[in-house]
Design a protein around this motif. Structure first.
Motif, PDB file in Angstrom:
ATOM      1  N   THR A 174     -16.899  38.852  49.351  1.00 19.96           N
ATOM      2  CA  THR A 174     -15.830  37.974  48.873  1.00 19.96           C
ATOM      3  C   THR A 174     -15.753  38.041  47.356  1.00 19.96           C
ATOM      4  O   THR A 174     -16.686  38.493  46.694  1.00 19.96           O
ATOM      5  CB  THR A 174     -16.075  36.497  49.276  1.00 19.96           C
ATOM      6  OG1 THR A 174     -17.303  36.055  48.711  1.00 19.96           O
ATOM      7  CG2 THR A 174     -16.079  36.315  50.789  1.00 19.96           C
ATOM      8  N   VAL A 175     -14.626  37.595  46.826  1.00 25.23           N
ATOM      9  CA  VAL A 175     -14.434  37.443  45.384  1.00 25.23           C
ATOM     10  C   VAL A 175     -13.876  36.053  45.124  1.00 25.23           C
ATOM     11  O   VAL A 175     -13.299  35.425  46.021  1.00 25.23           O
ATOM     12  CB  VAL A 175     -13.471  38.505  44.793  1.00 25.23           C
ATOM     13  CG1 VAL A 175     -14.077  39.891  44.854  1.00 25.23           C
ATOM     14  CG2 VAL A 175     -12.121  38.474  45.480  1.00 25.23           C
ATOM     15  N   VAL A 176     -14.033  35.584  43.895  1.00 23.53           N
ATOM     16  CA  VAL A 176     -13.450  34.312  43.490  1.00 23.53           C
ATOM     17  C   VAL A 176     -12.191  34.624  42.689  1.00 23.53           C
ATOM     18  O   VAL A 176     -12.253  35.312  41.670  1.00 23.53           O
ATOM     19  CB  VAL A 176     -14.438  33.478  42.647  1.00 23.53           C
ATOM     20  CG1 VAL A 176     -13.771  32.207  42.140  1.00 23.53           C
ATOM     21  CG2 VAL A 176     -15.689  33.154  43.451  1.00 23.53           C
ATOM     22  N   VAL A 177     -11.064  34.136  43.189  1.00 21.88           N
ATOM     23  CA  VAL A 177      -9.783  34.328  42.502  1.00 21.88           C
ATOM     24  C   VAL A 177      -9.351  32.969  41.956  1.00 21.88           C
ATOM     25  O   VAL A 177      -9.322  31.976  42.690  1.00 21.88           O
ATOM     26  CB  VAL A 177      -8.702  34.890  43.449  1.00 21.88           C
ATOM     27  CG1 VAL A 177      -7.364  35.037  42.725  1.00 21.88           C
ATOM     28  CG2 VAL A 177      -9.140  36.217  44.044  1.00 21.88           C
ATOM     29  N   GLU A 178      -9.044  32.933  40.667  1.00 24.46           N
ATOM     30  CA  GLU A 178      -8.525  31.726  40.034  1.00 24.46           C
ATOM     31  C   GLU A 178      -7.191  32.086  39.394  1.00 24.46           C
ATOM     32  O   GLU A 178      -7.051  33.177  38.844  1.00 24.46           O
ATOM     33  CB  GLU A 178      -9.506  31.215  38.974  1.00 24.46           C
ATOM     34  CG  GLU A 178     -10.833  30.776  39.593  1.00 24.46           C
ATOM     35  CD  GLU A 178     -11.840  30.325  38.568  1.00 24.46           C
ATOM     36  OE1 GLU A 178     -11.990  29.103  38.398  1.00 24.46           O
ATOM     37  OE2 GLU A 178     -12.459  31.208  37.938  1.00 24.46           O
ATOM     38  N   TRP A 179      -6.213  31.175  39.482  1.00 25.46           N
ATOM     39  CA  TRP A 179      -4.895  31.491  38.924  1.00 25.46           C
ATOM     40  C   TRP A 179      -4.142  30.245  38.511  1.00 25.46           C
ATOM     41  O   TRP A 179      -4.420  29.151  38.962  1.00 25.46           O
ATOM     42  CB  TRP A 179      -4.082  32.334  39.890  1.00 25.46           C
ATOM     43  CG  TRP A 179      -3.587  31.681  41.151  1.00 25.46           C
ATOM     44  CD1 TRP A 179      -2.318  31.201  41.382  1.00 25.46           C
ATOM     45  CD2 TRP A 179      -4.305  31.470  42.378  1.00 25.46           C
ATOM     46  NE1 TRP A 179      -2.217  30.710  42.655  1.00 25.46           N
ATOM     47  CE2 TRP A 179      -3.426  30.863  43.288  1.00 25.46           C
ATOM     48  CE3 TRP A 179      -5.611  31.735  42.787  1.00 25.46           C
ATOM     49  CZ2 TRP A 179      -3.799  30.511  44.586  1.00 25.46           C
ATOM     50  CZ3 TRP A 179      -5.996  31.385  44.075  1.00 25.46           C
ATOM     51  CH2 TRP A 179      -5.095  30.780  44.957  1.00 25.46           C
TER      52      TRP A 179
ATOM     53  N   ARG B 148     -13.972  36.308  37.430  1.00 27.54           N
ATOM     54  CA  ARG B 148     -13.855  36.028  35.991  1.00 27.54           C
ATOM     55  C   ARG B 148     -13.273  37.183  35.175  1.00 27.54           C
ATOM     56  O   ARG B 148     -13.139  37.084  33.969  1.00 27.54           O
ATOM     57  CB  ARG B 148     -15.175  35.557  35.395  1.00 27.54           C
ATOM     58  CG  ARG B 148     -15.641  34.255  35.999  1.00 27.54           C
ATOM     59  CD  ARG B 148     -16.789  33.678  35.208  1.00 27.54           C
ATOM     60  NE  ARG B 148     -17.200  32.421  35.804  1.00 27.54           N
ATOM     61  CZ  ARG B 148     -16.960  31.230  35.280  1.00 27.54           C
ATOM     62  NH1 ARG B 148     -16.323  31.127  34.151  1.00 27.54           N
ATOM     63  NH2 ARG B 148     -17.380  30.155  35.886  1.00 27.54           N
ATOM     64  N   GLY B 149     -12.945  38.301  35.809  1.00 28.48           N
ATOM     65  CA  GLY B 149     -12.254  39.391  35.127  1.00 28.48           C
ATOM     66  C   GLY B 149     -10.758  39.122  35.182  1.00 28.48           C
ATOM     67  O   GLY B 149     -10.210  38.871  36.251  1.00 28.48           O
ATOM     68  N   GLY B 150     -10.076  39.149  34.041  1.00 29.14           N
ATOM     69  CA  GLY B 150      -8.678  38.742  33.959  1.00 29.14           C
ATOM     70  C   GLY B 150      -7.687  39.767  34.469  1.00 29.14           C
ATOM     71  O   GLY B 150      -7.827  40.957  34.205  1.00 29.14           O
ATOM     72  N   GLY B 151      -6.694  39.284  35.186  1.00 22.59           N
ATOM     73  CA  GLY B 151      -5.600  40.128  35.652  1.00 22.59           C
ATOM     74  C   GLY B 151      -4.348  39.871  34.836  1.00 22.59           C
ATOM     75  O   GLY B 151      -4.288  38.920  34.058  1.00 22.59           O
TER      76      GLY B 151
ATOM     77  N   HIS C 255      -5.296  26.992  40.651  1.00 23.36           N
ATOM     78  CA  HIS C 255      -5.881  27.191  41.975  1.00 23.36           C
ATOM     79  C   HIS C 255      -7.144  28.038  41.885  1.00 23.36           C
ATOM     80  O   HIS C 255      -7.312  28.832  40.956  1.00 23.36           O
ATOM     81  CB  HIS C 255      -4.866  27.889  42.893  1.00 23.36           C
ATOM     82  CG  HIS C 255      -3.546  27.187  42.913  1.00 23.36           C
ATOM     83  ND1 HIS C 255      -3.272  26.151  43.767  1.00 23.36           N
ATOM     84  CD2 HIS C 255      -2.438  27.343  42.140  1.00 23.36           C
ATOM     85  CE1 HIS C 255      -2.044  25.710  43.539  1.00 23.36           C
ATOM     86  NE2 HIS C 255      -1.511  26.428  42.551  1.00 23.36           N
ATOM     87  N   ARG C 256      -7.966  27.895  42.911  1.00 21.78           N
ATOM     88  CA  ARG C 256      -9.198  28.690  43.031  1.00 21.78           C
ATOM     89  C   ARG C 256      -9.435  28.935  44.515  1.00 21.78           C
ATOM     90  O   ARG C 256      -9.325  28.020  45.327  1.00 21.78           O
ATOM     91  CB  ARG C 256     -10.374  27.918  42.441  1.00 21.78           C
ATOM     92  CG  ARG C 256     -11.693  28.648  42.497  1.00 21.78           C
ATOM     93  CD  ARG C 256     -12.817  27.776  41.910  1.00 21.78           C
ATOM     94  NE  ARG C 256     -14.017  28.518  41.733  1.00 21.78           N
ATOM     95  CZ  ARG C 256     -14.915  28.730  42.688  1.00 21.78           C
ATOM     96  NH1 ARG C 256     -14.737  28.249  43.900  1.00 21.78           N
ATOM     97  NH2 ARG C 256     -16.008  29.437  42.437  1.00 21.78           N
ATOM     98  N   ALA C 257      -9.759  30.169  44.856  1.00 15.71           N
ATOM     99  CA  ALA C 257     -10.030  30.508  46.255  1.00 15.71           C
ATOM    100  C   ALA C 257     -11.140  31.550  46.332  1.00 15.71           C
ATOM    101  O   ALA C 257     -11.212  32.449  45.494  1.00 15.71           O
ATOM    102  CB  ALA C 257      -8.767  31.053  46.930  1.00 15.71           C
ATOM    103  N   VAL C 258     -11.983  31.408  47.328  1.00 14.07           N
ATOM    104  CA  VAL C 258     -12.975  32.431  47.648  1.00 14.07           C
ATOM    105  C   VAL C 258     -12.332  33.272  48.749  1.00 14.07           C
ATOM    106  O   VAL C 258     -11.989  32.761  49.808  1.00 14.07           O
ATOM    107  CB  VAL C 258     -14.306  31.808  48.119  1.00 14.07           C
ATOM    108  CG1 VAL C 258     -15.296  32.896  48.511  1.00 14.07           C
ATOM    109  CG2 VAL C 258     -14.881  30.914  47.019  1.00 14.07           C
ATOM    110  N   VAL C 259     -12.129  34.567  48.451  1.00 16.27           N
ATOM    111  CA  VAL C 259     -11.294  35.425  49.295  1.00 16.27           C
ATOM    112  C   VAL C 259     -12.095  36.618  49.813  1.00 16.27           C
ATOM    113  O   VAL C 259     -12.767  37.295  49.024  1.00 16.27           O
ATOM    114  CB  VAL C 259     -10.086  35.942  48.472  1.00 16.27           C
ATOM    115  CG1 VAL C 259      -9.144  36.768  49.320  1.00 16.27           C
ATOM    116  CG2 VAL C 259      -9.350  34.788  47.820  1.00 16.27           C
TER     117      VAL C 259
END
Length: 176
Positions: A81-86, A51-54, A120-124
């Motif tokens: 892991t982290v959750v990446v959403e884009w 949830r921290g924005g890039g 998209h959303r991925a657990v990475v």
């Protein structure tokens, strides 16, 4: 021993114990800056890590621009892991053929174009690190993502990933 000496020793002990409570504990998690890299012809309009924005990223580019912050453990551990959403723009240069900026035609073209954005959303998994540093997110073909969070950076031999800057999307992507 005299009563004065006992009182002095007792006060010294109490003061020492009281001061120990003033030392803040070492943090377990910290906020780390976020940087991104697009290895594809798509633009990454926005993304987040936990949830921290890039920052937004142009096709085949990235690095050098950071946003704050992703919360991560100070020390890496197995299974991290982290959750990446884009949000991805598959045709970032389409506006070259649109009507002039500020016109109704431009707004209509933008609306049609933005409807083609994909989300998209991925657990990475996060690559192993010794010390927490910049969170580097690599956007790869087929909506794959790789994440590192150490003090090394792309281009160094000790960096965990060595992706080419330009990667082509295959004709078909494997099922996730």
């Amino acid at each position: 021993m005299s009563r004065v000496l006992i009182r002095v020793l007792w006060l010294t002990l109490i003061s020492g114990l009281a001061l120990q409570g003033c030392t803040p504990p070492k943090p377990v998690r910290l906020g780390a800056p976020i940087e991104g890299y697009s290895h594809t012809s798509a633009a990454i309009n926005r993304f987040s890590v936990n949830r921290g924005g890039g920052p937004n990223i142009s096709p085949y580019s990235g690095g050098g621009k950071q946003n704050c912050c992703a919360s991560l453990p100070v020390k890496w551990h197995p299974g991290l892991t982290v959750v990446v959403e884009w949000e991805k723009d598959p045709d970032p240069y389409a506006s070259a053929n649109w009507p002039p900026l500020g016109t109704d035609g431009y707004r209509a073209a933008y609306k049609l174009h933005a409807a083609k954005y994909t989300r998209h959303r991925a657990v990475v998994p996060v690559a192993q690190y010794e010390d927490l540093g910049i969170v580097n997110v690599h956007f790869l073909p087929c909506n794959q993502v790789a994440v590192s969070a150490g003090t090394t950076y792309p281009g160094r031999p000790d960096y965990p990933f060595h992706f080419p800057q330009k990667m082509q999307e295959p004709a078909t992507c494997p099922e996730s």
